[in-house]
Design an enzyme around this catalytic site. Structure first.
Site, PDB file in Angstrom:
ATOM      1  N   TYR A 132      -4.128   0.617  -8.869  1.00 24.52           N
ATOM      2  CA  TYR A 132      -2.571   0.486  -8.465  1.00 24.52           C
ATOM      3  C   TYR A 132      -3.375  -0.843 -10.053  1.00 24.52           C
ATOM      4  CZ  TYR A 132       0.318  -3.676  -8.179  1.00 24.52           C
ATOM      5  OH  TYR A 132       1.083  -4.607  -8.705  1.00 24.52           O
TER       6      TYR A 132
ATOM      7  N   HIS B 129      -7.127   8.540 -11.917  1.00 23.86           N
ATOM      8  CA  HIS B 129      -6.790   8.769 -10.462  1.00 23.86           C
ATOM      9  C   HIS B 129      -6.573   7.439  -8.999  1.00 23.86           C
ATOM     10  CE1 HIS B 129      -9.272  11.834 -12.035  1.00 23.86           C
ATOM     11  NE2 HIS B 129     -10.151  10.823 -11.815  1.00 23.86           N
TER      12      HIS B 129
END
EC number: 2.7.7.23
Length: 485
Positions: A377, A374
């Site tokens: 990056y 979740h």
């Protein structure tokens, strides 16, 4: 004998301005199905395996020339270029092409760079019809329910073509003819070369018309015949954006049907777009709103969508990709991606791996069974096998001037909100606490934590924000606590 047994050359006319497109891009460079219009025409021409292909270019040739060269490289064959300096009609365009075919004897097929639906199968059928019976010219024709605007094909009792009569010159009797000229022809090279030298521009447009070759050939006693295409939609030209969209929709319809007949389930064909270079395996399920673009490869038993766009992606067997935008990357067998995942070029997700909701990756290699579940990056990074990256983690790869690499080992567990300040390495089996900022390498099996101990400043809200709802709530809670104490 088939078309491939005869000597042939194909001329593709692509010199026009295409003003109705209202575009700075030359008409034949507009794309449908992942290819430019001229690329579609050149691929169809190459399907005949002719001795020569000649592209006639003129308007916008600084754009078209390199595009033709790129297609030639893709086809791994030579495509000759002829320049039409002034657009002086289709006859003049073919005259320009003949300079590249000096000495060629055989059949010359002339087609156009704006008929993207025309297939090599139809061109092959035209060539077969042309060489089956010695013929000077064979016109590829089509039958239309509404032939308005097209040149009508007039035949004699033997079925030979005696004239092509344009709409404005046609009598009521001729206007009732539903067989029309497609603008695609097969010529005997010697007869074409001779007739082109006799073309005159004494017409309303002051141009040299290729169709006048038919009259010249007949006047010299040579037969002119016609071959009717089985599907008139193949011969639809593209002159404006409306026709571009119509051709794109028809091409996509055919591509989607081919995928379904190849063993893929496409839940909603109307909202699924598949480029012509895409490869799709068996028992694939494609949900609504999916676009498969470029050279994307979809393996067997893959599930894609809804609302997913994949460009030049490889999705291996059994993977699932949901609500994802992905480019130039590879997803391993039985991996799961999405929803709302952004995969940038250079990503490799290993078998049984996971990229979850609101994850972005770029130049990242993620090993077998590793998960990025979740809000994370991952850029310029390598992650080993069976590792788990906690929610809201960031691989901090850019120092303002250069990008740096992060390496995460196998069987690593990182807490939520971990920052990896590259360049940094986290060893196999290491852990990190939530909120950790990792600036230095973490040894295998170590627990990385950072930050000072939490400090609570009692009464800060009432002192600094007196009268606010927060201060009132805090005071009420303290009163309850004091009463209970």
């Amino acid at each position: 004998m088939s078309a491939s047994d005869f000597s042939s050359a194909v001329v593709v006319l692509a010199a026009g301005a295409g003003t109705r497109m209202k575009s700075d891009l030359q008409k034949t460079l507009h794309s449908i199905g992942g290819r430019s219009l001229i690329s579609h025409s050149l691929h169809a021409a190459a399907g005949l395996n002719p001795e020569h292909i000649v592209a006639v270019i003129g308007h916008g040739r600084d754009q078209v020339g390199p595009a033709v060269a790129q297609v030639a490289e893709e086809l791994d064959r030579e495509v000759l270029i002829a320049i039409q300096e002034e657009q002086n009609g289709t006859g003049h365009a073919v005259q320009c092409a003949m300079d590249q075919l000096d000495g060629f004897e055989g059949t010359i097929i002339v087609t156009n760079g704006d008929v993207p639906l025309l297939t090599d199968h139809t061109l092959s059928a035209l060539l077969d019809a042309h060489v089956e019976v010695p013929t000077a010219v064979t016109v590829l024709t089509m039958r239309l329910d509404d032939p308005t605007g097209y040149g009508r094909i007039v035949r004699n009792e033997e079925g030979e073509v005696t004239a092509i009569v344009e709409q404005k010159d046609a009598s009521a009797e001729i206007q009732a003819i539903d067989e029309v000229n497609s603008g695609v022809f097969a010529f005997d090279a010697a007869i074409l070369r001779s007739a082109l030298a006799e073309l005159k521009s004494d017409n309303a447009q002051g141009e040299l018309y290729l169709t006048d070759v038919l009259g010249i050939a007949r006047g010299e006693g040579h037969p002119v015949r016609a071959h009717t295409a089985t599907d008139a939609r193949e011969l639809a030209g593209v002159n404006d954006r409306v026709q571009l969209a119509e051709a794109g929709a028809e091409l996509n319809r055919r591509t989607v049907i081919a995928a379904m007949r190849g063993g893929a389930t496409i839940v909603d064909p109307a909202t699924t777009w598949i480029d012509v270079e895409v490869s799709i395996g068996r028992d694939v399920i494609i949900h609504p709103g999916t676009q498969l673009k470029g050279e994307t490869v979809i393996g067997d038993r893959v599930e894609v969508g809804p609302d997913t766009t994949l460009t030049n992606m490889t999705i291996n067997e059994g993977a699932s990709v949901v609500r994802t935008h992905g480019f130039d990357s590879t997803i391993g067998e039985n991996a799961t991606v999405g929803p709302f995942t952004y995969i940038r070029p250079g990503t490799t997700l290993g078998p049984e791996g996971k990229l979850g909701g609101f994850v972005e990756t770029k130049k990242a290699t993620i090993g077998r069974g590793s998960k990025v579940p979740h809000l994370t990056y991952v850029g310029d990074a390598t992650i080993g096998e069976e590792s788990n990256i906690g929610a809201s983690s960031v691989f901090v790869n850019y120092d303002g001037e250069n990008k740096h690499h992060t390496t995460i080992g196998s069987h690593v567990r990182t807490g939520s909100d971990t920052m990896f300040i590259a360049p940094v390495t986290v060893g196999d089996g290491a852990y990190s606490g939530a909120g950790t900022v990792i600036k230095d390498d973490v040894p295998p099996g170590a627990l990385a934590v950072s930050g000072g101990r939490q400090r609570n400043i009692e009464g800060w809200v009432q002192k600094k924000r007196p009268g606010t709802a927060a201060a009132q709530a805090a005071e009420a809670a303290q009163n309850v606590h004091n009463q209970e104490g």
